[in-house]
Design a protein around this motif. Structure first.
Motif, PDB file in Angstrom:
ATOM      1  N   GLU A  44       0.828  -1.210   0.000  1.00  0.00           N
ATOM      2  CA  GLU A  44       0.000   0.000   0.000  1.00  0.00           C
ATOM      3  C   GLU A  44       0.864   1.264   0.000  1.00  0.00           C
ATOM      4  OE1 GLU A  44      -3.418   0.472  -0.031  1.00  0.00           O
ATOM      5  OE2 GLU A  44      -3.695  -1.676  -0.360  1.00  0.00           O
ATOM      6  N   LEU A  45       1.903   1.281   0.819  1.00  0.00           N
ATOM      7  CA  LEU A  45       2.798   2.448   0.849  1.00  0.00           C
ATOM      8  C   LEU A  45       3.471   2.663  -0.502  1.00  0.00           C
ATOM      9  CD1 LEU A  45       4.638   2.217   4.282  1.00  0.00           C
ATOM     10  CD2 LEU A  45       3.103   4.028   3.525  1.00  0.00           C
ATOM     11  N   GLN A  47       2.419   1.704  -3.467  1.00  0.00           N
ATOM     12  CA  GLN A  47       1.433   2.165  -4.441  1.00  0.00           C
ATOM     13  C   GLN A  47       1.103   3.644  -4.241  1.00  0.00           C
ATOM     14  OE1 GLN A  47      -0.144   0.431  -7.089  1.00  0.00           O
ATOM     15  NE2 GLN A  47       1.584  -0.913  -6.666  1.00  0.00           N
ATOM     16  N   PHE A  48       0.891   4.033  -2.991  1.00  0.00           N
ATOM     17  CA  PHE A  48       0.481   5.406  -2.689  1.00  0.00           C
ATOM     18  C   PHE A  48       1.589   6.408  -3.021  1.00  0.00           C
ATOM     19  CE2 PHE A  48      -0.184   9.069   0.065  1.00  0.00           C
ATOM     20  CZ  PHE A  48      -1.485   9.400  -0.263  1.00  0.00           C
ATOM     21  N   THR A  49       2.845   6.000  -2.833  1.00  0.00           N
ATOM     22  CA  THR A  49       3.967   6.921  -3.022  1.00  0.00           C
ATOM     23  C   THR A  49       4.645   6.777  -4.387  1.00  0.00           C
ATOM     24  OG1 THR A  49       5.512   5.368  -2.026  1.00  0.00           O
ATOM     25  CG2 THR A  49       4.450   6.964  -0.542  1.00  0.00           C
ATOM     26  N   ASP A  50       4.021   6.063  -5.299  1.00  0.00           N
ATOM     27  CA  ASP A  50       4.598   5.839  -6.626  1.00  0.00           C
ATOM     28  C   ASP A  50       5.991   5.214  -6.498  1.00  0.00           C
ATOM     29  OD1 ASP A  50       4.481   5.815  -9.401  1.00  0.00           O
ATOM     30  OD2 ASP A  50       5.401   7.811  -9.565  1.00  0.00           O
ATOM     31  N   ALA A  53       8.563   5.022  -1.250  1.00  0.00           N
ATOM     32  CA  ALA A  53       8.041   4.955   0.124  1.00  0.00           C
ATOM     33  C   ALA A  53       9.081   5.276   1.182  1.00  0.00           C
ATOM     34  CB  ALA A  53       7.467   3.564   0.390  1.00  0.00           C
ATOM     35  N   LEU A 126       1.815   8.763   7.467  1.00  0.00           N
ATOM     36  CA  LEU A 126       1.272   7.949   6.380  1.00  0.00           C
ATOM     37  C   LEU A 126       1.302   6.467   6.760  1.00  0.00           C
ATOM     38  CD1 LEU A 126       0.171   7.627   3.519  1.00  0.00           C
ATOM     39  CD2 LEU A 126       2.550   7.675   2.697  1.00  0.00           C
ATOM     40  N   VAL A 130      -1.973   3.957   7.056  1.00  0.00           N
ATOM     41  CA  VAL A 130      -2.103   2.723   6.286  1.00  0.00           C
ATOM     42  C   VAL A 130      -2.272   1.533   7.213  1.00  0.00           C
ATOM     43  CG1 VAL A 130      -0.857   1.137   4.752  1.00  0.00           C
ATOM     44  CG2 VAL A 130      -0.880   3.590   4.261  1.00  0.00           C
TER      45      VAL A 130
END
Length: 139
Positions: A44-45, A47-50, A53, A126, A130
């Protein structure tokens, strides 16, 4: 060696080869999560941070812990749910985290996400968000 990922340009506490133990709370705080939950949080991290992370170390043996490396003095500022442990100066006792080199043989440790000059640490808020969302979804 690529100057952008050279240990001297990111963190001096990253070993040049192999791996080494570093005291949590000095150079970084760490949040330790085991198994499938750790993999989900890291995914998830990322994905969220492109895929930027910050430093996440994965163990290949035992409980298969992942260590999310945060800025010093930041992990204990959050309440972490059961199964998630903050390691830093405010934590109970002394804690050491294995840190792999950025290249070469580092087994049983590896980088799930490497630190960069732009993203030297995982962002504590963040990560907390998550973890809370994923643990809430599991219950």
């Amino acid at each position: 060696m690529n100057p952008k990922t050279s240990p001297g340009t990111v963190h001096a506490w990253i070993p040049a080869s192999g791996h080494g133990l570093r005291h949590a709370g000095i150079h970084f705080d760490a949040v330790r999560i085991a198994g499938v939950l750790a993999e989900q949080v890291a995914y998830e991290l990322m994905q969220f941070t492109d895929f930027q992370a910050g430093p996440i170390v994965r163990e290949a043996t035992g409980h298969r812990y992942m260590y999310f490396l945060l800025p010093p003095q930041s992990a204990t500022g959050h309440r972490w749910p059961a199964g998630v442990r903050a390691l830093g100066r405010g934590a109970q006792g002394w804690a050491y985290v294995g840190v792999p080199a950025l290249g070469g043989l580092t087994w049983p440790l590896e980088w799930r996400s490497e630190p960069t000059a732009e993203v030297p640490f995982v962002e504590a808020g963040l990560l907390h968000e998550v973890v809370g969302r994923l643990i809430g979804a599991v219950r």
